[in-house]
Write an enzyme that holds these catalytic residues in place. Structure first.
Site, PDB file in Angstrom:
ATOM      1  N   GLU A 172       1.230  -1.046  -0.014  1.00 18.41           N
ATOM      2  CA  GLU A 172       0.056   0.679   0.182  1.00 18.41           C
ATOM      3  C   GLU A 172       0.865   1.626  -0.115  1.00 18.41           C
ATOM      4  OE1 GLU A 172      -3.906  -0.348   2.251  1.00 18.41           O
ATOM      5  OE2 GLU A 172      -2.322  -1.818   3.397  1.00 18.41           O
ATOM      6  N   GLU A 205      -3.916  -9.940   4.120  1.00 19.41           N
ATOM      7  CA  GLU A 205      -4.260  -9.583   4.944  1.00 19.41           C
ATOM      8  C   GLU A 205      -5.245 -10.550   5.145  1.00 19.41           C
ATOM      9  OE1 GLU A 205      -2.900  -7.645   3.231  1.00 19.41           O
ATOM     10  OE2 GLU A 205      -3.343  -5.428   4.087  1.00 19.41           O
TER      11      GLU A 205
HETATM   12  C1  1HE Z   1       6.974  -8.594  11.905  1.00 23.86           C
HETATM   13  C2  1HE Z   1       6.283  -8.625  10.360  1.00 23.86           C
HETATM   14  C3  1HE Z   1       5.353  -7.931  10.780  1.00 23.86           C
HETATM   15  C4  1HE Z   1       7.852  -9.764  10.569  1.00 23.86           C
HETATM   16  N1  1HE Z   1       4.896  -7.088  12.093  1.00 23.86           N
HETATM   17  N2  1HE Z   1       6.729  -8.155  12.976  1.00 23.86           N
HETATM   18  N3  1HE Z   1       1.971  -8.581   7.161  1.00 23.86           N
HETATM   19  C5  1HE Z   1       2.290  -9.914   7.239  1.00 23.86           C
HETATM   20  O1  1HE Z   1       1.398 -10.706   7.498  1.00 23.86           O
HETATM   21  C6  1HE Z   1       3.742 -10.367   6.736  1.00 23.86           C
HETATM   22  C7  1HE Z   1       4.533 -10.779   8.232  1.00 23.86           C
HETATM   23  N4  1HE Z   1       5.777 -11.052   7.773  1.00 23.86           N
HETATM   24  C8  1HE Z   1       6.324 -11.880   6.910  1.00 23.86           C
HETATM   25  O2  1HE Z   1       5.612 -12.866   6.196  1.00 23.86           O
HETATM   26  C9  1HE Z   1       7.675 -12.712   7.090  1.00 23.86           C
HETATM   27  O3  1HE Z   1       8.093 -12.253   7.933  1.00 23.86           O
HETATM   28  C10 1HE Z   1       8.992 -11.636   5.831  1.00 23.86           C
HETATM   29  C11 1HE Z   1       8.221 -12.657   4.494  1.00 23.86           C
HETATM   30  C12 1HE Z   1       8.600 -10.651   6.318  1.00 23.86           C
HETATM   31  C13 1HE Z   1       9.950 -11.594   6.075  1.00 23.86           C
HETATM   32  O4  1HE Z   1      10.678 -13.086   6.287  1.00 23.86           O
HETATM   33  P1  1HE Z   1      11.992 -13.754   6.948  1.00 23.86           P
HETATM   34  O5  1HE Z   1      12.489 -14.734   7.377  1.00 23.86           O
HETATM   35  O6  1HE Z   1      13.005 -12.413   6.627  1.00 23.86           O
HETATM   36  O7  1HE Z   1      11.714 -12.297   8.696  1.00 23.86           O
HETATM   37  P2  1HE Z   1      11.148 -12.945  10.039  1.00 23.86           P
HETATM   38  O8  1HE Z   1      11.999 -14.005  10.585  1.00 23.86           O
HETATM   39  O9  1HE Z   1       9.788 -13.938   9.629  1.00 23.86           O
HETATM   40  O10 1HE Z   1      10.674 -12.122  11.003  1.00 23.86           O
HETATM   41  C14 1HE Z   1      11.314 -11.611  11.306  1.00 23.86           C
HETATM   42  C15 1HE Z   1      10.775 -10.451  13.003  1.00 23.86           C
HETATM   43  O11 1HE Z   1      10.603  -9.513  12.072  1.00 23.86           O
HETATM   44  C16 1HE Z   1      10.417 -11.661  13.397  1.00 23.86           C
HETATM   45  O12 1HE Z   1      10.336 -11.054  14.982  1.00 23.86           O
HETATM   46  P3  1HE Z   1      10.840 -11.688  16.299  1.00 23.86           P
HETATM   47  O13 1HE Z   1      10.808 -10.152  17.584  1.00 23.86           O
HETATM   48  O14 1HE Z   1      11.036 -13.181  16.147  1.00 23.86           O
HETATM   49  O15 1HE Z   1      12.737 -11.179  15.270  1.00 23.86           O
HETATM   50  C17 1HE Z   1       9.084 -10.922  12.791  1.00 23.86           C
HETATM   51  O16 1HE Z   1       7.891 -11.153  14.370  1.00 23.86           O
HETATM   52  C18 1HE Z   1       9.414  -9.376  13.054  1.00 23.86           C
HETATM   53  N5  1HE Z   1       8.481  -9.048  11.508  1.00 23.86           N
HETATM   54  N6  1HE Z   1       6.504  -9.040  10.216  1.00 23.86           N
HETATM   55  C19 1HE Z   1       5.727  -7.420  13.252  1.00 23.86           C
HETATM   56  N7  1HE Z   1       4.464  -7.283   9.531  1.00 23.86           N
HETATM   57  C20 1HE Z   1      -3.188  -0.481   7.465  1.00 23.86           C
HETATM   58  S1  1HE Z   1      -3.427  -2.095   7.124  1.00 23.86           S
HETATM   59  C21 1HE Z   1      -2.149  -2.843   6.723  1.00 23.86           C
HETATM   60  C22 1HE Z   1      -2.167  -4.760   6.374  1.00 23.86           C
HETATM   61  C23 1HE Z   1      -1.150  -5.378   6.466  1.00 23.86           C
HETATM   62  O17 1HE Z   1       0.058  -5.283   6.558  1.00 23.86           O
HETATM   63  S2  1HE Z   1      -1.421  -6.927   7.232  1.00 23.86           S
HETATM   64  C24 1HE Z   1       0.214  -8.282   6.573  1.00 23.86           C
HETATM   65  C25 1HE Z   1       1.061  -7.845   7.604  1.00 23.86           C
END
Ligand code: 1HE
Length: 264
Positions: free
Chosen positions: A118, A138
């Protein structure tokens, strides 16, 4: 050489300037540049506070990904009323990008998902490194886009593709995103910054009136009925050509001082 840009920002955003180009980086790589409230408020403040000598912005993400979208750790805290206010916050911030002071070039790499997509959609020119991929998770998280995605993404990729992404979790590659017009430049990994900076510098070299017309008039004319569109276009065109900046550039061309249009 880049210098620091004196705008107060949260640690999740870092700004520099290179001449008339402001370079803004999402700087939360340990959280994959997930967009928390502080970052969204910082984005709004940055685009509102851009000084007059900045003529374009280059937007990038630090680390392996452009942005993982909404910071999901903040989501469980909100009720419906707070959710509406939260979406409004994103809308205001991204409006300041799309209809702000200067054009924005976004360089995309790695995950460009959810709210990250977005955010990218609010920019004016998008460059993808071949590592980029796009998704709207989402749907699978039981939520809905809230950062203007329903308005901007159908205009870029069509309602059918957006429905598919949200309903089935489909991911598009950098090549596919490029073929569907989501990005207008596709470069190798690591080449996005140089490409984006080159484009942002070209944009900064336009007259301010040209950049205003393209950012503010063009997308609105494209949404008008044709008769209104022709009328507004005629006005915009007359205003642009009457500007001293335009007259000087036309004179330069006629007196053989300006470059010709060439194949890229
Ligand atoms: C996060 C987030 C996040 C990572 N919020 N903490 N977005 C999503 O559903 C995407 C969620 N994220 C992922 O699918 C993956 O993290 C990625 C593909 C982006 C990257 O993968 P990777 O293997 O490089 O990283 P990771 O091990 O998953 O994440 C590293 C850290 O970032 C980890 O935290 P840690 O404390 O365990 O090290 C994750 O929890 C954190 N992290 N993504 C919070 N999104 C206005 S409305 C909009 C609505 C949306 O955007 S919904 C989509 C949300």
């Amino acid at each position: 050489m880049a210098e620091r840009l004196a705008i107060k920002l949260p640690s999740s955003l870092v700004a520099e300037r290179e001449g008339a180009v402001a370079i803004l980086r999402l700087n939360r790589p340990h959280k994959r540049n997930a967009l928390d409230d502080e970052t969204i408020i910082g984005l709004e403040q940055f685009f509102a506070a851009l000084p007059g000598e900045i003529a374009s912005v280059l937007l990038l993400g630090e680390g392996e990904h452009f942005s993982a979208g909404l910071d999901l750790s903040e989501l469980s805290e909100r009720n419906v009323t707070q959710g509406i206010a939260h979406s409004g916050l994103w809308h205001r911030a991204f409006e300041k990008i799309e209809f702000g002071k200067v054009p924005v070039v976004a360089v995309l790499h790695g995950a460009v998902v959810g709210g990250g997509l977005e955010l990218a959609a609010a920019a004016h020119v998008r460059v993808a490194e071949s590592s980029a991929y796009y998704a709207l998770p989402e749907g699978s998280r039981g939520i809905y886009v809230g950062g203007g995605g329903s308005v901007r993404l159908p205009r870029l990729i069509g309602v059918a593709r957006m429905m598919d992404m949200m309903l089935t979790g489909r991911t598009y590659s950098a090549d596919e995103g490029h073929a569907m017009g989501l990005t207008t430049y596709l470069v190798e990994p690591g080449k996005g910054f140089a490409k984006g900076l080159d484009l942002a510098q070209r944009i900064a070299g336009n007259t301010p009136l040209t950049n205003f017309a393209v950012m503010q008039a063009l997308p609105r004319i494209a949404e008008m009925d044709p008769a209104s569109g022709y009328a507004v276009e005629a006005l915009m065109s007359a205003i642009a050509q009457a500007d001293p900046g335009a007259k000087a550039r036309l004179k330069d061309f006629l007196e053989k001082r300006a470059p010709k249009v060439t194949r890229s």
